[in-house]
Write a protein that holds these residues in place. Structure first.
Motif, mmCIF file in Angstrom:
data_model
loop_
_atom_site.group_PDB
_atom_site.id
_atom_site.type_symbol
_atom_site.label_atom_id
_atom_site.label_comp_id
_atom_site.label_asym_id
_atom_site.label_seq_id
_atom_site.Cartn_x
_atom_site.Cartn_y
_atom_site.Cartn_z
ATOM 1 N N THR A 1 0.832 -1.200 0.000
ATOM 2 C CA THR A 1 0.000 0.000 0.000
ATOM 3 C C THR A 1 0.867 1.250 0.000
ATOM 4 O O THR A 1 0.650 2.171 -0.795
ATOM 5 N N VAL B 1 1.111 4.125 -2.824
ATOM 6 C CA VAL B 1 0.832 5.518 -2.445
ATOM 7 C C VAL B 1 2.009 6.406 -2.849
ATOM 8 O O VAL B 1 1.823 7.494 -3.402
ATOM 9 N N VAL C 1 -4.144 1.833 -4.590
ATOM 10 C CA VAL C 1 -3.525 0.667 -3.963
ATOM 11 C C VAL C 1 -4.136 -0.605 -4.539
ATOM 12 O O VAL C 1 -5.275 -0.617 -4.997
ATOM 13 N N TRP D 1 -5.028 -3.596 -3.240
ATOM 14 C CA TRP D 1 -6.061 -4.423 -2.622
ATOM 15 C C TRP D 1 -7.477 -3.935 -2.915
ATOM 16 O O TRP D 1 -8.419 -4.709 -2.773
#
Lengths: 205, 205, 205
Positions: free
Chosen positions: A47, A51, A57, A59
């Motif tokens: 993540t 970022v 991200v 997921w």
């Protein structure tokens, strides 16, 4: 080969989730808290990498990943007392995940900007930042900064990768060998309790 | 003028890296942990600003910056005991960095959305958030929220900037004057140990 | 209906700001620190959601929001001793905000990727992550992970939403009913001090 990465990264995700969940259980969190800690431990590194790259991200488009983490965390909660008994396979999966996540993060960095140093940072971040976020949420100084060999394994993997690149006969296996080297360094440091020196050795005692 | 910013921002980066590294050394982190803390202290504010703007963070395209931080951190580790002896130049660089990072963040905000209030927040975040992340990773309540004058210096710089804008004879120097004002406020508050009042003064004793 | 959301989300922002400010005051932060904690408590969840989606965060284009939080925080500082006396309205606003922020985050997720599970996570993150960041900055293990029912209310709201979707006569009110259900669950859990079981009940005592 693609499939091998996938399998390793799933094993790594399971190991990261369970280690996160177990840390949460030891801090006496409730069910929800344990699941959150499992989640951030497993996806936190990737993540943060996404970022930093200014991308969505991963997921949020990967329900299977969320599901694997959820199931791992629930199993960890239900069988919490058994976790210490499966420490060896967990450490093996964890070390495999470390190598695999490092290589995936490094490749992602190279494909974005082709810079070696920042790609190394992105790879290490992918592999290690989940554990850092876990410890911050659990109100601890990250264990990664104090004693455990994780990032150093990535660093050794990084140098290995560039040595292999020079040897044409095995160059095409450089990613796999990097994963293997990180795996071996991590397992050895765990087995023999190795750690980096403190930065203030000249002041202690 | 562009060059002046560059020099000031490098001095600021060095000061932030060393202050971060020193905080990590005092918490008895290992080498890797100290380098990470130096890194997040130096780039954390700008990283957060870029993330808030939905952009890739700057350091992934700036290997020179990574290198400066790395060298600063290693020097800090090797000469840790000397750091208190160079406190005055470090505080001066730190205060210059505060002003410079504030102005860079503010300008970035203005160029993105032309809103004054959120640009002030982005500037202050660029200048101050690295220290907040450092303290969170070191398991402390951020010193910025408790006693040190950092954000207040940015606020005074912000108001100065808008007063200068009205005076046409010096308007073209408004950025430089803002940096100078923030620098002076920070240095004075450090020199005389000034701090903001606690918010619960009516309840203490 | 759009207006109703707006009013509820403003009430929620006020409640989150005041609860954040009050937590900061109790930790004896200075004025600046209290305002920052109010700010991150109010906008942290939505900020994290936008960051996960790779978008610029909302508050950099929303000066009214920044202003509401600032005023709420200053009022909280000036009248800190009165805050416990207005606990009931604050809890009501807080529970309304929880429901409203969940639904806004969920809808945002659905409009981005149409996946149910990750949209639930984004909604829950929007509603709950501000409180987590607040506790991390104040050097506490997030209360959300230990005892308070917040995410569970979102989960119950989530299931309610999908049950309502099946009943055509009230389907068009599914968002409003979801907010109401989350509100009721949160208020009941607060009123009766309900909490989730710890994950390690089989090991305690």
């Amino acid at each position: 080969m693609e499939n091998l990465y996938k399998i390793i990264s799933i094993l790594g995700t399971v190991a990261f989730s369970i280690s996160g969940a177990y840390a949460g259980i030891q801090k006496r969190l409730d069910w929800f808290g344990v699941i959150v800690i499992a989640f951030v431990t497993a996806v936190g590194g990737g993540t943060l990498r996404d970022v930093f790259l200014g991308k969505p991200v991963r997921w949020i488009h990967d329900e299977a990943l969320i599901f694997i983490i959820l199931v791992s965390a629930i199993i960890a909660i239900l069988f919490a007392t058994w976790i210490p008994k499966v420490d060896i396979p967990l450490q093996i999966f964890d070390a495999l995940g470390l190598g695999c996540f490092y290589v995936l993060g490094y490749q992602r960095g190279i494909s974005e900007n082709n810079e070696v140093l920042s790609s190394f940072l992105l790879g290490t971040c992918t592999a290690c930042a989940g554990g850092v976020i876990r410890d911050v949420l659990l109100n601890e100084i990250p264990v990664l900064f104090r004693k455990e060999i994780y990032a150093t394994a990535c660093l050794i993997g990084f140098f290995t990768f560039y040595q292999i690149k020079k040897i044409s006969s095995i160059e095409s296996y450089s990613n796999q060998i990097t994963i293997f080297v990180i795996f071996v360094v991590r397992i050895l440091s765990w087995k023999f309790g190795l750690s980096l020196p403190q930065a203030n050795t000249n002041k202690s005692n």
